[in-house]
Write a protein that holds these residues in place. Structure first.
Motif, PDB file in Angstrom:
ATOM      1  N   ALA A 114       0.855  -1.186   0.000  1.00 20.28           N
ATOM      2  CA  ALA A 114       0.000   0.000   0.000  1.00 20.28           C
ATOM      3  C   ALA A 114       0.891   1.236   0.000  1.00 20.28           C
ATOM      4  N   ILE A 115       0.741   2.063  -1.044  1.00 22.42           N
ATOM      5  CA  ILE A 115       1.575   3.246  -1.217  1.00 22.42           C
ATOM      6  C   ILE A 115       0.731   4.409  -1.730  1.00 22.42           C
ATOM      7  N   SER A 116       1.356   5.569  -1.873  1.00 16.00           N
ATOM      8  CA  SER A 116       0.611   6.760  -2.295  1.00 16.00           C
ATOM      9  C   SER A 116       0.500   6.880  -3.805  1.00 16.00           C
ATOM     10  N   ASP A 117       1.569   6.558  -4.521  1.00 15.82           N
ATOM     11  CA  ASP A 117       1.547   6.772  -5.971  1.00 15.82           C
ATOM     12  C   ASP A 117       2.665   5.976  -6.642  1.00 15.82           C
ATOM     13  N   MET A 118       2.752   6.121  -7.963  1.00 12.63           N
ATOM     14  CA  MET A 118       3.735   5.371  -8.748  1.00 12.63           C
ATOM     15  C   MET A 118       5.168   5.787  -8.397  1.00 12.63           C
ATOM     16  N   ASP A 119       5.385   7.039  -8.087  1.00 10.29           N
ATOM     17  CA  ASP A 119       6.729   7.478  -7.701  1.00 10.29           C
ATOM     18  C   ASP A 119       7.190   6.750  -6.438  1.00 10.29           C
ATOM     19  N   GLU A 120       6.288   6.629  -5.472  1.00  5.49           N
ATOM     20  CA  GLU A 120       6.645   5.919  -4.245  1.00  5.49           C
ATOM     21  C   GLU A 120       6.913   4.443  -4.533  1.00  5.49           C
ATOM     22  N   TYR A 121       6.121   3.851  -5.449  1.00  2.13           N
ATOM     23  CA  TYR A 121       6.349   2.446  -5.799  1.00  2.13           C
ATOM     24  C   TYR A 121       7.711   2.277  -6.475  1.00  2.13           C
ATOM     25  N   ASN A 122       8.052   3.184  -7.374  1.00  2.00           N
ATOM     26  CA  ASN A 122       9.354   3.126  -8.032  1.00  2.00           C
ATOM     27  C   ASN A 122      10.487   3.207  -7.010  1.00  2.00           C
ATOM     28  N   HIS A 123      10.354   4.118  -6.052  1.00  2.00           N
ATOM     29  CA  HIS A 123      11.359   4.241  -4.996  1.00  2.00           C
ATOM     30  C   HIS A 123      11.459   2.945  -4.184  1.00  2.00           C
ATOM     31  N   LEU A 124      10.314   2.363  -3.852  1.00  2.00           N
ATOM     32  CA  LEU A 124      10.291   1.103  -3.098  1.00  2.00           C
ATOM     33  C   LEU A 124      11.007  -0.008  -3.859  1.00  2.00           C
ATOM     34  N   VAL A 125      10.698  -0.147  -5.141  1.00  2.00           N
ATOM     35  CA  VAL A 125      11.315  -1.210  -5.942  1.00  2.00           C
ATOM     36  C   VAL A 125      12.817  -0.978  -6.087  1.00  2.00           C
ATOM     37  N   MET A 126      13.198   0.236  -6.450  1.00  2.00           N
ATOM     38  CA  MET A 126      14.603   0.524  -6.738  1.00  2.00           C
ATOM     39  C   MET A 126      15.491   0.552  -5.498  1.00  2.00           C
ATOM     40  N   ASN A 127      14.969   1.029  -4.379  1.00  2.00           N
ATOM     41  CA  ASN A 127      15.820   1.251  -3.211  1.00  2.00           C
ATOM     42  C   ASN A 127      15.587   0.302  -2.045  1.00  2.00           C
ATOM     43  N   LYS A 128      14.523  -0.484  -2.101  1.00  2.00           N
ATOM     44  CA  LYS A 128      14.239  -1.369  -0.978  1.00  2.00           C
ATOM     45  C   LYS A 128      14.047  -2.824  -1.410  1.00  2.00           C
ATOM     46  N   LEU A 129      13.132  -3.081  -2.337  1.00  2.00           N
ATOM     47  CA  LEU A 129      12.846  -4.465  -2.714  1.00  2.00           C
ATOM     48  C   LEU A 129      13.980  -5.112  -3.507  1.00  2.00           C
ATOM     49  N   SER A 130      14.460  -4.420  -4.528  1.00  2.00           N
ATOM     50  CA  SER A 130      15.459  -5.031  -5.418  1.00  2.00           C
ATOM     51  C   SER A 130      16.791  -5.309  -4.738  1.00  2.00           C
ATOM     52  N   ILE A 131      17.035  -4.694  -3.581  1.00  2.00           N
ATOM     53  CA  ILE A 131      18.315  -4.921  -2.894  1.00  2.00           C
ATOM     54  C   ILE A 131      18.223  -5.983  -1.793  1.00  2.00           C
ATOM     55  N   LEU A 132      17.038  -6.557  -1.624  1.00  2.00           N
ATOM     56  CA  LEU A 132      16.889  -7.609  -0.608  1.00  2.00           C
ATOM     57  C   LEU A 132      17.612  -8.874  -1.048  1.00  2.00           C
TER      58      LEU A 132
END
Length: 159
Positions: A114-132
């Motif tokens: 659950a996020i606010s918008d596509m920019d927040e999702y992009n940030h989540l994918v690039m900086n949090k999920l993809s580095i797990l």
């Protein structure tokens, strides 16, 4: 099927509390035609035995700035136990991840985000999920509209 240890009063308590966890023991008793003391004891037992995990207010995600709901499937590069556990231990720490399920099939995990918008999702994918640990492939599905969102389970055979 419902646990055989639960009688109609127990399932009645669970049904009522699922729909309104603010009901007092007095109100539960009135609706179930029982006195407060046995209702109090039963609610306590249902909590102690884990039938009632917690009480919560269900918020409108749009009103709190988390109106974009995304289901993301994650496939790991490695499927050893330590890889699965390491990913799981880290992903559940992310506040954007509301649910995390270890799944069968082509993907290892299903996340409800659950996020606010596509920019927040992009940030989540690039900086949090993809580095797990051991993240391989991800596939995301964005919710366009919600036809049903139920938090209460149907209890018993017939209502």
């Amino acid at each position: 099927m419902i646990n055989k240890e639960l009688d109609p009063t127990d399932t009645g308590i669970l049904r009522l509390l699922q729909n309104d966890a603010r009901l007092t023991h007095k109100e539960l008793g009135q609706r179930l035609h029982k006195s407060i003391t046995p209702i109090h004891a039963r609610v306590r037992r249902l909590q102690d035995e884990g039938y009632i995990k917690r009480y919560a207010a269900i918020l409108d995600p749009k009103k709190i700035g988390r109106g974009l709901i995304v289901y993301t499937q994650v496939q790991l590069k490695q499927h050893a136990q330590d890889s699965l556990l390491a990913f799981q231990a880290e992903v559940v720490k992310l506040s954007e991840v509301m649910e995390c399920y270890h799944m069968t099939g082509a993907f290892d995990f299903l996340l409800r985000i659950a996020i606010s918008d596509m920019d927040e999702y992009n940030h989540l994918v690039m900086n949090k999920l993809s580095i797990l640990p051991d993240v391989g492939m991800m596939q995301s599905f964005f919710v366009m509209s919600e036809a049903k969102n139920e938090s209460a389970y149907e209890l018993g055979a017939g209502k």
